[in-house]
Write an enzyme that holds these catalytic residues in place. Sequence first.
Site, PDB file in Angstrom:
ATOM      1  N   GLU A 293       0.880  -1.098   0.128  1.00 25.18           N
ATOM      2  CA  GLU A 293       0.072   0.092   0.059  1.00 25.18           C
ATOM      3  C   GLU A 293       0.777   1.288  -0.026  1.00 25.18           C
ATOM      4  O   GLU A 293       1.919   1.068   0.209  1.00 25.18           O
ATOM      5  CB  GLU A 293      -0.794   0.298   1.267  1.00 25.18           C
ATOM      6  N   ASP A 300       1.765   6.184  10.346  1.00 21.66           N
ATOM      7  CA  ASP A 300       1.920   6.006  11.784  1.00 21.66           C
ATOM      8  C   ASP A 300       3.202   5.446  12.039  1.00 21.66           C
ATOM      9  O   ASP A 300       3.641   5.618  13.187  1.00 21.66           O
ATOM     10  CB  ASP A 300       0.788   5.361  12.233  1.00 21.66           C
TER      11      ASP A 300
HETATM   12  N1  LIG Z   1      -1.144 -10.298   1.288  1.00 22.84           N
HETATM   13  C1  LIG Z   1      -0.838 -10.219   2.492  1.00 22.84           C
HETATM   14  N2  LIG Z   1       0.036 -11.188   2.814  1.00 22.84           N
HETATM   15  C2  LIG Z   1       0.638 -11.299   4.186  1.00 22.84           C
HETATM   16  N3  LIG Z   1       0.360 -10.271   5.066  1.00 22.84           N
HETATM   17  C3  LIG Z   1      -0.408  -9.347   4.790  1.00 22.84           C
HETATM   18  C4  LIG Z   1      -1.013  -9.079   3.386  1.00 22.84           C
HETATM   19  N4  LIG Z   1      -1.702  -8.237   3.255  1.00 22.84           N
HETATM   20  C5  LIG Z   1      -1.894  -7.520   4.416  1.00 22.84           C
HETATM   21  N5  LIG Z   1      -0.936  -8.309   5.357  1.00 22.84           N
HETATM   22  C6  LIG Z   1      -0.731  -7.795   6.713  1.00 22.84           C
HETATM   23  O1  LIG Z   1      -1.776  -7.021   7.205  1.00 22.84           O
HETATM   24  C7  LIG Z   1      -1.297  -5.780   7.472  1.00 22.84           C
HETATM   25  C8  LIG Z   1      -2.623  -4.810   7.195  1.00 22.84           C
HETATM   26  O2  LIG Z   1      -2.626  -4.966   5.889  1.00 22.84           O
HETATM   27  P1  LIG Z   1      -2.936  -3.568   4.930  1.00 22.84           P
HETATM   28  O3  LIG Z   1      -1.828  -2.516   5.156  1.00 22.84           O
HETATM   29  O4  LIG Z   1      -3.050  -4.007   3.310  1.00 22.84           O
HETATM   30  O5  LIG Z   1      -4.331  -2.876   5.303  1.00 22.84           O
HETATM   31  P2  LIG Z   1      -4.696  -1.942   6.386  1.00 22.84           P
HETATM   32  O6  LIG Z   1      -3.616  -1.764   7.615  1.00 22.84           O
HETATM   33  O7  LIG Z   1      -6.009  -2.427   6.913  1.00 22.84           O
HETATM   34  O8  LIG Z   1      -4.774  -0.652   5.790  1.00 22.84           O
HETATM   35  P3  LIG Z   1      -4.189   0.811   6.247  1.00 22.84           P
HETATM   36  O9  LIG Z   1      -2.552   0.368   6.171  1.00 22.84           O
HETATM   37  O10 LIG Z   1      -4.525   1.802   5.212  1.00 22.84           O
HETATM   38  O11 LIG Z   1      -4.412   1.055   7.727  1.00 22.84           O
HETATM   39  C9  LIG Z   1      -0.068  -5.745   6.589  1.00 22.84           C
HETATM   40  O12 LIG Z   1       0.682  -4.547   7.194  1.00 22.84           O
HETATM   41  C10 LIG Z   1       0.572  -7.003   6.905  1.00 22.84           C
HETATM   42  O13 LIG Z   1       1.109  -7.081   8.063  1.00 22.84           O
HETATM   43 MG   LIG Z   2      -1.311  -0.864   5.803  1.00 27.41          MG
END
Ligand SMILES: Nc1ncnc2c1ncn2[C@@H]1O[C@H](COP(=O)(O)OP(=O)(O)OP(=O)(O)O)[C@@H](O)[C@H]1O
Ligand SMILES: [Mg+2]
Length: 442
Positions: A293, A300
């Site tokens: 992303e 943060d």
């Molecule tokens: N495809 C993946 N494979 C392994 N781990 C993943 C994957 N997608 C996400 N994760 C784990 O989950 C965490 C959060 O996912 P992601 O950053 O996509 O979304 P989010 O944190 O909900 O969004 P934001 O960062 O906008 O708050 C990642 O930092 C990682 O640790």
């Molecule tokens: Mg994230």
Amino acid sequence: MFLGAGELGQEQIMEAQRLGIETVAVDRYKNAPGQRLADRHYVINMRDGKLLREVIEKEDPDVIIPEIEAISLDTLFDLEKEGFYIVPSAKATHTAMQRKRLRELISKEAEVLTSKYVYANTNDPDSVRAACEKVGYPCVVKAIQSSSGLGSMDVHSPKDVDEAIAKAKKEARGSGEEVIIEEFIKFDTEVTELAVRHFDDSGKIVTTFPNALGHAQIEGDYHSSWMGMNVAEYLPRNPENTRDMNDELAYKAQKRIYETTKKITDVLGGRSIFGCELFVKADGTDAVVYGNEVACRPHDTGLVTLQSHMNTLSEFGLHIRAVCGFPIPGEKNDDGFRVLKPVANAASHVILSPYDGHEVSYKGLWDCMGMEGVSLKIFGKPEAHVGRRMGVVVATAPTVLEAKRKAEIAAHKIMMKAGDNPWKGQTEMETRKHVVYGAKRQ
Ligand SMILES: Nc1ncnc2c1ncn2[C@@H]1O[C@H](COP(=O)(O)OP(=O)(O)OP(=O)(O)O)[C@@H](O)[C@H]1O
Ligand SMILES: [Mg+2]
């Protein structure tokens, strides 16, 4: 003008004020951390385009910094056309707030490696099941509009699919109809590269790269992060797993991180700091980097830069410099990347609320703040929710691993209560992925 004035906005406001810049903080709730600091503040629902426009027209700011995702994007696009400066641009802000647009940008436009992925609709559970089969187990089902781990679930077998659908529908921003199913990447470490695009002394936009910072997420939410002068202490594996430091391998991992980040931020364009979230995996004598992303603003996990960098060069200072057109020091490395080195090894660890409620009190400050090299930041949020981030500890130490341990110990000294509840500590909140307190619920 900051659209969103939480703890990250607050630090940017401090950096702007250091330079004598007038600041306006807008948030949806009263007494948000940045509002307590800014020259003027407003409490409005920024999804309401009419209200947002009214405030912007009244203040006529030179720079508008979107800090949160709950903003009327149509209004930002219109205002940009009318000549307002949105950081880094309305288009980049629009792209970064939704997983599908972001995924298309990272994998198709920037041509960066990502996990395998398929989109599906939660109103058609069979489409979600088929997508999981196609991507393979384990996979991650994520609502298209969501953040901080909400609306996302790891799916290990077909049995988990219904629960993942329910979670996406319940926790997504919006309807939760559309989901992305991603291959689960078994990475060795996960990093944020805080690339900053800014003017050089000839007025051309260049990119400067601080060292990558490592971080740990629990249930999709940031829990700790670390940054050091020698990346071999934490690349391509977490500091506690880098038993035999390998300078050459770490250098390659860092190089791949810069290459990947450059591709992504070049497509987004504009002047800003960009928090590029990447997964890193050791691969023989090289490292593979996956794009996850990107956020077009301070991240943060980058709170660690409050101690790893000089105060005006933290991620917050860098962002303010970039958007205002001020210089950022840096030097070319052997691969031609313009880099900015940290001045200390540092780590951060969050302080989470164990309770819902108002009248939040904190205990253990004496023990925490008395530790050498520890700096405590309490955000001063007026309301607590279970798991809400209320503060952070950033610690420095001779090595990255020591800093990580120290930040964890210091943060776990803080206890909290809301109203008349009994005191509760951090160890009762969370111990997964911890290096000191990790034995309990692993
Ligand atoms: N495809 C993946 N494979 C392994 N781990 C993943 C994957 N997608 C996400 N994760 C784990 O989950 C965490 C959060 O996912 P992601 O950053 O996509 O979304 P989010 O944190 O909900 O969004 P934001 O960062 O906008 O708050 C990642 O930092 C990682 O640790
Ligand atoms: Mg994230």
